[in-house]
Design a protein around this motif. Structure first.
Motif, PDB file in Angstrom:
ATOM      1  N   VAL A 288      70.806  72.662  25.493  1.00 18.15           N
ATOM      2  CA  VAL A 288      69.952  71.136  25.715  1.00 18.15           C
ATOM      3  C   VAL A 288      70.504  70.480  26.022  1.00 18.15           C
ATOM      4  N   HIS A 289      71.110  70.160  27.188  1.00 16.53           N
ATOM      5  CA  HIS A 289      71.258  69.165  28.098  1.00 16.53           C
ATOM      6  C   HIS A 289      69.718  69.342  28.968  1.00 16.53           C
ATOM      7  N   ALA A 290      69.341  70.683  29.285  1.00 18.96           N
ATOM      8  CA  ALA A 290      68.222  71.353  30.080  1.00 18.96           C
ATOM      9  C   ALA A 290      66.683  70.024  29.044  1.00 18.96           C
ATOM     10  N   LEU A 291      66.961  70.157  27.935  1.00 11.54           N
ATOM     11  CA  LEU A 291      65.845  70.008  27.302  1.00 11.54           C
ATOM     12  C   LEU A 291      66.309  68.421  27.001  1.00 11.54           C
ATOM     13  N   ARG A 292      67.439  67.885  27.005  1.00 12.47           N
ATOM     14  CA  ARG A 292      66.485  66.073  27.228  1.00 12.47           C
ATOM     15  C   ARG A 292      66.268  65.943  28.507  1.00 12.47           C
ATOM     16  N   ASP A 293      66.494  66.588  29.919  1.00 11.54           N
ATOM     17  CA  ASP A 293      66.063  65.757  30.880  1.00 11.54           C
ATOM     18  C   ASP A 293      64.160  66.717  31.339  1.00 11.54           C
ATOM     19  N   SER A 294      64.111  67.629  30.254  1.00 11.34           N
ATOM     20  CA  SER A 294      63.369  68.088  31.034  1.00 11.34           C
ATOM     21  C   SER A 294      62.220  66.619  29.934  1.00 11.34           C
ATOM     22  N   TRP A 295      62.281  66.573  28.320  1.00 13.03           N
ATOM     23  CA  TRP A 295      61.418  66.238  27.836  1.00 13.03           C
ATOM     24  C   TRP A 295      60.767  65.253  27.829  1.00 13.03           C
ATOM     25  N   PRO A 296      60.822  64.177  28.948  1.00 11.78           N
ATOM     26  CA  PRO A 296      60.045  62.815  29.162  1.00 11.78           C
ATOM     27  C   PRO A 296      59.206  63.642  30.067  1.00 11.78           C
ATOM     28  N   GLN A 297      58.449  65.092  30.494  1.00 10.56           N
ATOM     29  CA  GLN A 297      57.508  65.498  31.491  1.00 10.56           C
ATOM     30  C   GLN A 297      57.040  66.041  30.375  1.00 10.56           C
ATOM     31  N   VAL A 298      57.539  67.182  29.062  1.00  8.81           N
ATOM     32  CA  VAL A 298      56.753  67.581  28.120  1.00  8.81           C
ATOM     33  C   VAL A 298      55.911  65.878  27.982  1.00  8.81           C
ATOM     34  N   ARG A 299      54.615  66.612  26.884  1.00 10.65           N
ATOM     35  CA  ARG A 299      53.048  65.822  26.010  1.00 10.65           C
ATOM     36  C   ARG A 299      53.317  67.191  24.765  1.00 10.65           C
ATOM     37  N   LEU A 300      53.540  65.974  24.136  1.00 12.36           N
ATOM     38  CA  LEU A 300      52.822  66.662  21.986  1.00 12.36           C
ATOM     39  C   LEU A 300      51.578  66.537  22.387  1.00 12.36           C
ATOM     40  N   ASP A 301      50.822  67.986  21.855  1.00 10.99           N
ATOM     41  CA  ASP A 301      49.504  68.180  21.195  1.00 10.99           C
ATOM     42  C   ASP A 301      49.369  67.223  20.295  1.00 10.99           C
ATOM     43  N   PRO A 302      48.699  66.287  20.350  1.00  7.03           N
ATOM     44  CA  PRO A 302      47.747  65.465  19.075  1.00  7.03           C
ATOM     45  C   PRO A 302      47.735  66.135  17.796  1.00  7.03           C
ATOM     46  N   ALA A 303      47.197  67.514  18.188  1.00  9.66           N
ATOM     47  CA  ALA A 303      46.116  68.245  17.616  1.00  9.66           C
ATOM     48  C   ALA A 303      46.866  68.917  16.480  1.00  9.66           C
ATOM     49  N   GLN A 304      48.539  69.039  16.940  1.00  8.15           N
ATOM     50  CA  GLN A 304      49.279  70.230  16.195  1.00  8.15           C
ATOM     51  C   GLN A 304      49.895  69.347  15.371  1.00  8.15           C
ATOM     52  N   LEU A 305      49.832  67.792  15.451  1.00 12.80           N
ATOM     53  CA  LEU A 305      50.940  66.897  14.240  1.00 12.80           C
ATOM     54  C   LEU A 305      50.837  67.299  12.565  1.00 12.80           C
ATOM     55  N   GLY A 306      49.544  67.677  12.070  1.00  8.29           N
ATOM     56  CA  GLY A 306      48.954  67.330  11.290  1.00  8.29           C
ATOM     57  C   GLY A 306      49.848  69.372  10.434  1.00  8.29           C
ATOM     58  N   LEU A 307      49.167  69.945  11.855  1.00 13.69           N
ATOM     59  CA  LEU A 307      49.635  71.015  10.864  1.00 13.69           C
ATOM     60  C   LEU A 307      51.559  71.454  11.228  1.00 13.69           C
ATOM     61  N   ARG A 308      52.083  70.617  12.097  1.00 15.04           N
ATOM     62  CA  ARG A 308      53.751  71.383  11.922  1.00 15.04           C
ATOM     63  C   ARG A 308      53.928  70.025  10.798  1.00 15.04           C
ATOM     64  N   ALA A 309      53.682  69.015   9.880  1.00 15.17           N
ATOM     65  CA  ALA A 309      54.396  68.010   8.795  1.00 15.17           C
ATOM     66  C   ALA A 309      54.238  69.895   7.738  1.00 15.17           C
ATOM     67  N   HIS A 310      53.452  70.460   7.505  1.00 16.76           N
ATOM     68  CA  HIS A 310      53.004  71.568   6.861  1.00 16.76           C
ATOM     69  C   HIS A 310      53.862  72.635   7.008  1.00 16.76           C
ATOM     70  N   GLU A 311      53.756  72.710   8.389  1.00 17.45           N
ATOM     71  CA  GLU A 311      54.751  73.849   8.562  1.00 17.45           C
ATOM     72  C   GLU A 311      56.263  74.009   8.217  1.00 17.45           C
ATOM     73  N   ILE A 312      56.919  72.913   9.000  1.00 17.02           N
ATOM     74  CA  ILE A 312      58.288  72.390   8.444  1.00 17.02           C
ATOM     75  C   ILE A 312      58.578  73.545   8.045  1.00 17.02           C
ATOM     76  N   LEU A 313      58.364  72.583   6.148  1.00 16.77           N
ATOM     77  CA  LEU A 313      58.673  73.171   5.301  1.00 16.77           C
ATOM     78  C   LEU A 313      58.746  74.333   4.559  1.00 16.77           C
ATOM     79  N   GLU A 314      57.109  74.682   5.130  1.00 20.13           N
ATOM     80  CA  GLU A 314      56.917  75.904   5.070  1.00 20.13           C
ATOM     81  C   GLU A 314      58.087  76.682   5.399  1.00 20.13           C
ATOM     82  N   ALA A 315      58.282  77.077   7.236  1.00 21.43           N
ATOM     83  CA  ALA A 315      59.504  77.601   7.326  1.00 21.43           C
ATOM     84  C   ALA A 315      60.904  78.063   6.678  1.00 21.43           C
ATOM     85  N   THR A 316      60.970  76.154   6.318  1.00 23.17           N
ATOM     86  CA  THR A 316      62.322  75.923   5.316  1.00 23.17           C
ATOM     87  C   THR A 316      62.559  77.357   4.276  1.00 23.17           C
TER      88      THR A 316
END
Length: 422
Positions: A288-316
């Motif tokens: 968890v600490h490693a994720l927090r420290d590395s996250w500022p260098q990560v860039r979310l893929d804008p093209a995936q955001l709509g898909l994620r909105a559907h996938e979260i509850l589908e996976a649930t």
């Protein structure tokens, strides 16, 4: 499907086939038919075709709704749209032939607004595919978007008749999605800090030998992570280290390389000693600490955001509501609620793009609210009902609510799929 304003919910029915099938995505497993659920957007992945409007629609010929069969239309930079000169409102079938030397995407558009009524992508040179749409009276034009070349818009064609036809959507571009991605990036940044604090508390309780405190600290920490669902793919290996689903719960005792929240959960609710859990809690905390420290260098893929909105509850629906990720705490429904929170956070950011493109957005909001109320009803004084203790009626209502919400989220993935316009 049940209606929020009517009586008790029933088991959700399977959507009608509607002639079209899945979302265009790199992770198609588990996608459900959109025809009946939407009556707005239909997508065929294998052919790379999508059409806005009700599929089929009748006509003089069951195979080709257009009375004279499909209208042959040329796709090329020099003759985009040639072959179509007019029509009467109603179902249309176009045989789109790529006469150029490069693959191309082709859209049927409203030339005034850019709204797209239908699309074929990846049309190879020398090949022909059919595009079926329902058009109302108005003006239309084909837009050809060849690979590695600028878009070309063909002549404007008038369609006579009533203006009522299939809906259209103005394309969402990568540029439109960048501000959404940046805002969500900042939200995730704040959540990684909260996650670190909560996981530190869990580790401290295990280190001190206070397993009651560790059990109390486990769920708040885990739920912070579950609310971050739209970013999972960007976490890479960290997701496996922090929240990998691991083996089936029944096989957890003999599993090798089983780590993260669920490994600590298994030990806390299966009588393991604090000493045996210290290494697992420590590895989770370091991940968890490693994720927090590395996250500022990560860039979310804008093209995936709509898909994620559907996938979260589908996976649930596929995991939490089947008990596949319960390793003893009995908190699957709490996790489902956190997943719903994560979905709503992302939809809040996507809302300006969806408000003018998705007519069913108010209905989606209604079902999100209903699903939240249903889940909240399974928590009393902070204690969540284990999934296997739900009565039949409660289980049916929950399945119905989640199922309908997932159906209504599916178009979000399609509408927010970034598209070329130039």
């Amino acid at each position: 499907m049940s209606d929020p304003d009517r009586g008790p919910a029933q088991e959700p029915a399977e959507p009608e086939a509607g002639g079209a099938a899945r979302l265009r995505t790199a992770r198609p497993a588990g996608r459900r038919g959109l025809g009946a659920a939407l009556a707005v957007i239909a997508v065929v992945v294998g052919a790379g075709i999508w059409a806005l409007g009700p599929p089929g629609g009748g006509g003089a010929d069951a195979k080709h709704p257009a009375a004279g069969g499909p209208t042959a239309v040329e796709v090329s930079t020099g003759s985009c749209g040639r072959g179509w000169s007019g029509a009467t409102a109603g179902p249309q079938v176009f045989a789109l032939r790529n006469t150029s030397s490069t693959a191309a995407e082709v859209d049927l558009t409203d030339p005034a607004t850019g709204a797209v009524y239908g699309e074929i992508e990846g049309l190879a040179p020398g090949t022909t595919r059919e595009l079926r749409v329902v058009l109302g009276g108005g003006s239309y034009a084909f837009k050809c978007l060849p690979d590695d070349a600028d878009a070309v818009t063909g002549p404007t064609v008038k369609v006579a008749g009533a203006r009522t036809g299939g809906p259209a959507a103005v394309p969402v571009t990568q540029h439109d999605l960048i501000p959404v991605a940046l805002a969500h990036q900042r939200w995730i940044t704040a959540k990684t800090v909260e996650l670190t604090d909560r996981t530190d508390e869990l580790k401290h309780a295990v280190d001190s030998g206070d397993l009651d405190a560790a059990r109390s600290a486990w769920l708040p920490a885990h739920l912070v992570y579950e609310r971050m669902g739209a970013a999972y793919d960007a976490f890479g290996d960290a997701d496996t280290a922090i929240n990998g689903s691991g083996p089936a719960p029944a096989d957890a005792a003999s599993a090798q390389d089983f780590e993260g929240f669920h490994r600590v959960e298994y030990g806390l609710w299966h009588g393991e000693s604090a000493a045996s859990l210290r290494d697992h809690a420590d590895r989770l905390d370091r991940a968890v600490h490693a994720l927090r420290d590395s996250w500022p260098q990560v860039r979310l893929d804008p093209a995936q955001l709509g898909l994620r909105a559907h996938e979260i509850l589908e996976a649930t629906a596929q995991s939490e509501l089947t008990g596949r990720t319960d390793y003893g705490s009995g908190t699957s429904l709490a996790t489902a609620r956190a997943n719903l929170d994560g979905t709503r956070e992302l939809l809040t950011l996507l809302r300006p793009l969806l408000a003018t493109r998705y007519p069913e957005l108010p209905r989606l909001d209604t079902w999100l609210d209903r699903t939240g109320r249903t889940l909240d009803g399974f928590a009393v004084d902070g204690k969540w009902t284990p999934l296997d203790r739900l009565g039949r009626q409660d289980r049916q209502r929950l399945n119905s609510d989640i199922g309908q919400t997932v159906e209504l989220l599916a178009p979000v993935a399609t509408i927010c799929d970034a598209r070329r316009t130039t």
